[in-house]
Structures are given as C-alpha cells and as structure tokens.
Design a protein around this motif. Sequence first.
Motif, PDB file in Angstrom:
ATOM      1  N   UNK A   5      54.258  25.361  54.608  1.00 26.95           N
ATOM      2  CA  UNK A   5      52.975  25.905  54.178  1.00 26.95           C
ATOM      3  C   UNK A   5      53.179  27.220  53.448  1.00 26.95           C
ATOM      4  N   UNK A   6      52.134  27.626  52.779  1.00 28.05           N
ATOM      5  CA  UNK A   6      52.106  28.908  52.083  1.00 28.05           C
ATOM      6  C   UNK A   6      50.976  29.730  52.681  1.00 28.05           C
ATOM      7  N   UNK A   7      51.221  30.995  52.935  1.00 27.50           N
ATOM      8  CA  UNK A   7      50.182  31.885  53.420  1.00 27.50           C
ATOM      9  C   UNK A   7      49.758  32.798  52.275  1.00 27.50           C
ATOM     10  N   UNK A   8      48.475  32.810  51.994  1.00 26.60           N
ATOM     11  CA  UNK A   8      47.935  33.680  50.945  1.00 26.60           C
ATOM     12  C   UNK A   8      47.094  34.771  51.604  1.00 26.60           C
ATOM     13  N   UNK A   9      47.341  36.001  51.233  1.00 28.82           N
ATOM     14  CA  UNK A   9      46.593  37.116  51.799  1.00 28.82           C
ATOM     15  C   UNK A   9      45.282  37.314  51.036  1.00 28.82           C
ATOM     16  N   UNK A  10      44.362  38.056  51.625  1.00 30.34           N
ATOM     17  CA  UNK A  10      43.085  38.331  50.963  1.00 30.34           C
ATOM     18  C   UNK A  10      43.255  39.015  49.606  1.00 30.34           C
ATOM     19  N   UNK A  11      44.137  39.993  49.463  1.00 29.36           N
ATOM     20  CA  UNK A  11      44.307  40.590  48.129  1.00 29.36           C
ATOM     21  C   UNK A  11      44.731  39.557  47.075  1.00 29.36           C
ATOM     22  N   UNK A  12      45.585  38.632  47.455  1.00 34.16           N
ATOM     23  CA  UNK A  12      46.016  37.592  46.504  1.00 34.16           C
ATOM     24  C   UNK A  12      44.843  36.682  46.168  1.00 34.16           C
ATOM     25  N   UNK A  13      44.116  36.220  47.172  1.00 33.93           N
ATOM     26  CA  UNK A  13      42.968  35.336  46.939  1.00 33.93           C
ATOM     27  C   UNK A  13      41.895  36.025  46.096  1.00 33.93           C
ATOM     28  N   UNK A  14      41.652  37.292  46.354  1.00 29.13           N
ATOM     29  CA  UNK A  14      40.596  38.004  45.635  1.00 29.13           C
ATOM     30  C   UNK A  14      40.978  38.358  44.197  1.00 29.13           C
ATOM     31  N   UNK A  15      42.239  38.184  43.852  1.00 32.73           N
ATOM     32  CA  UNK A  15      42.662  38.379  42.459  1.00 32.73           C
ATOM     33  C   UNK A  15      42.841  37.048  41.725  1.00 32.73           C
ATOM     34  N   UNK A  16      42.606  35.946  42.429  1.00 32.93           N
ATOM     35  CA  UNK A  16      42.791  34.625  41.835  1.00 32.93           C
ATOM     36  C   UNK A  16      41.708  34.318  40.808  1.00 32.93           C
ATOM     37  N   UNK A  17      42.061  33.467  39.866  1.00 37.83           N
ATOM     38  CA  UNK A  17      41.088  33.044  38.857  1.00 37.83           C
ATOM     39  C   UNK A  17      40.087  32.064  39.464  1.00 37.83           C
ATOM     40  N   UNK A  18      40.552  31.191  40.339  1.00 39.86           N
ATOM     41  CA  UNK A  18      39.693  30.204  41.010  1.00 39.86           C
ATOM     42  C   UNK A  18      40.140  30.044  42.458  1.00 39.86           C
TER      43      UNK A  18
END
Length: 77
Positions: A5-18
């Motif tokens: 699995x991959x863990x994505x942090x909130x800063x990464x998610x909030x900078x995502x395009x979608x």
Amino acid sequence: PPASRITLTLPVLNRAKNVAFVVTGGGKCDVVKAIVDGRNQDLPASRVDPSEGNLYWFLDAATARYLSINKPVEFKL
C-alpha cells in the motif's frame, strides 16, 4: 506478508490536482454526512480539501441516502 500500500499524507492530498473518495455501504452514511456537512473535523477525510484541485465523491445510493444533494447524478458502467 502485509498488503502492499501507499500512505498519502494530508499535505500531499491537499496539493493534488484531483482527489476521489469511493464509499459504498449504508453503514457509512452517517460518517459521510458528517464529513460532507463539515460537522466532524476530527475525521481525517474531512480535512481533505485540495487547494488548487478537485474533490470528488463516488457514493452508492445507500451511502448517499442522508445527503441533501441539489442535483444527484446517476452513474452507470
């Protein structure tokens, strides 16, 4: 062995395009409503808000039954 699995942090998610949430099952309808209505900021999903991107919710009818949606869109494959 543990699942890959991959863990994505909130800063990464909030900078995502979608960002997309896919939620199924009527047992989750109360939690989804609390997140969408902004009533529970303790849930990590409620803090996902892409600053320059889009947030999409894909819900089945059971999960979305308590939401007030102006224009529901039915999606079929």
